[in-house]
Design a protein around this motif. Sequence first.
Motif, PDB file in Angstrom:
ATOM      1  N   ASP A 123     -10.844  -0.397  -1.255  1.00  0.00           N
ATOM      2  CA  ASP A 123     -10.858   0.838  -1.290  1.00  0.00           C
ATOM      3  C   ASP A 123     -11.523   1.490  -1.968  1.00  0.00           C
ATOM      4  O   ASP A 123     -10.237   2.159  -1.914  1.00  0.00           O
ATOM      5  CB  ASP A 123     -10.121   1.086   0.428  1.00  0.00           C
ATOM      6  CG  ASP A 123     -11.308   2.846   0.908  1.00  0.00           C
ATOM      7  OD1 ASP A 123     -12.383   3.650   0.008  1.00  0.00           O
ATOM      8  OD2 ASP A 123     -11.277   2.110   1.975  1.00  0.00           O
TER       9      ASP A 123
ATOM     10  N   THR B 101     -11.942   4.340  -1.494  1.00  0.00           N
ATOM     11  CA  THR B 101     -11.878   6.295  -1.466  1.00  0.00           C
ATOM     12  C   THR B 101     -10.284   6.509  -1.430  1.00  0.00           C
ATOM     13  O   THR B 101      -9.600   7.514  -1.068  1.00  0.00           O
ATOM     14  CB  THR B 101     -12.394   6.856  -0.196  1.00  0.00           C
ATOM     15  OG1 THR B 101     -11.688   5.717   0.948  1.00  0.00           O
ATOM     16  CG2 THR B 101     -13.912   6.242   0.107  1.00  0.00           C
ATOM     17  N   ARG B 102      -9.405   5.201  -1.277  1.00  0.00           N
ATOM     18  CA  ARG B 102      -8.182   4.769  -1.877  1.00  0.00           C
ATOM     19  C   ARG B 102      -7.247   4.974  -2.814  1.00  0.00           C
ATOM     20  O   ARG B 102      -6.070   5.138  -2.576  1.00  0.00           O
ATOM     21  CB  ARG B 102      -7.293   3.756  -0.512  1.00  0.00           C
ATOM     22  CG  ARG B 102      -7.583   4.191   0.348  1.00  0.00           C
ATOM     23  CD  ARG B 102      -7.627   3.178   2.540  1.00  0.00           C
ATOM     24  NE  ARG B 102      -6.160   3.541   2.046  1.00  0.00           N
ATOM     25  CZ  ARG B 102      -5.379   2.170   3.083  1.00  0.00           C
ATOM     26  NH1 ARG B 102      -6.136   1.319   4.145  1.00  0.00           N
ATOM     27  NH2 ARG B 102      -3.925   1.968   3.081  1.00  0.00           N
TER      28      ARG B 102
ATOM     29  N   TYR C  99     -17.008  -1.989   2.517  1.00  0.00           N
ATOM     30  CA  TYR C  99     -15.962  -3.497   1.691  1.00  0.00           C
ATOM     31  C   TYR C  99     -15.429  -2.237   0.949  1.00  0.00           C
ATOM     32  O   TYR C  99     -14.256  -2.772   0.957  1.00  0.00           O
ATOM     33  CB  TYR C  99     -16.545  -4.381   1.347  1.00  0.00           C
ATOM     34  CG  TYR C  99     -15.428  -5.474   0.123  1.00  0.00           C
ATOM     35  CD1 TYR C  99     -15.650  -5.179  -1.162  1.00  0.00           C
ATOM     36  CD2 TYR C  99     -14.627  -6.229   0.722  1.00  0.00           C
ATOM     37  CE1 TYR C  99     -14.275  -5.877  -2.151  1.00  0.00           C
ATOM     38  CE2 TYR C  99     -13.871  -6.960   0.062  1.00  0.00           C
ATOM     39  CZ  TYR C  99     -13.843  -6.272  -1.147  1.00  0.00           C
ATOM     40  OH  TYR C  99     -12.365  -7.140  -2.168  1.00  0.00           O
TER      41      TYR C  99
ATOM     42  N   GLY D 133     -15.750   1.121   0.791  1.00  0.00           N
ATOM     43  CA  GLY D 133     -15.256   2.327   1.729  1.00  0.00           C
ATOM     44  C   GLY D 133     -15.746   3.643   1.655  1.00  0.00           C
ATOM     45  O   GLY D 133     -15.789   4.355   1.564  1.00  0.00           O
TER      46      GLY D 133
ATOM     47  N   ARG E 255     -18.191   3.483   6.378  1.00  0.00           N
ATOM     48  CA  ARG E 255     -17.301   2.346   7.286  1.00  0.00           C
ATOM     49  C   ARG E 255     -18.237   2.009   8.568  1.00  0.00           C
ATOM     50  O   ARG E 255     -19.917   2.338   8.263  1.00  0.00           O
ATOM     51  CB  ARG E 255     -16.569   4.161   8.353  1.00  0.00           C
ATOM     52  CG  ARG E 255     -15.013   4.538   7.744  1.00  0.00           C
ATOM     53  CD  ARG E 255     -14.444   3.564   6.805  1.00  0.00           C
ATOM     54  NE  ARG E 255     -13.552   4.946   6.116  1.00  0.00           N
ATOM     55  CZ  ARG E 255     -12.965   4.178   5.215  1.00  0.00           C
ATOM     56  NH1 ARG E 255     -12.687   2.590   4.589  1.00  0.00           N
ATOM     57  NH2 ARG E 255     -11.676   4.977   4.519  1.00  0.00           N
TER      58      ARG E 255
END
Length: 97
Positions: free
Chosen positions: A37, A39-40, A89, A91, A94
Amino acid sequence: MPTTEKHQQISMTRTGSDHGALHRWINDPNMQLARHDFTRIPEFTPEVREKFGENGVLEYVEHLRVDMETKFTNIWGKDESVRDDALAYFGIRRKSE
């Protein structure tokens, strides 16, 4: 997506090191979705830096880039559900529950 072994080959070609431990860490089945992800990335960067060094951070981002490129190349022209799965997948979007 490229296999862990393929990611290692790509890293070896790019950097002279296969970064195998990093690629196995990213693709660990228990954490694979979270670690892919994008975004993480900020959340995982300190752990990556601690375990694999500054070059590991660069390879982490490169691993995700290669996966995104592969995934999106495979979905052009496919139906919306396939596209939405790819966006979820990584991110980018959602999945609605």
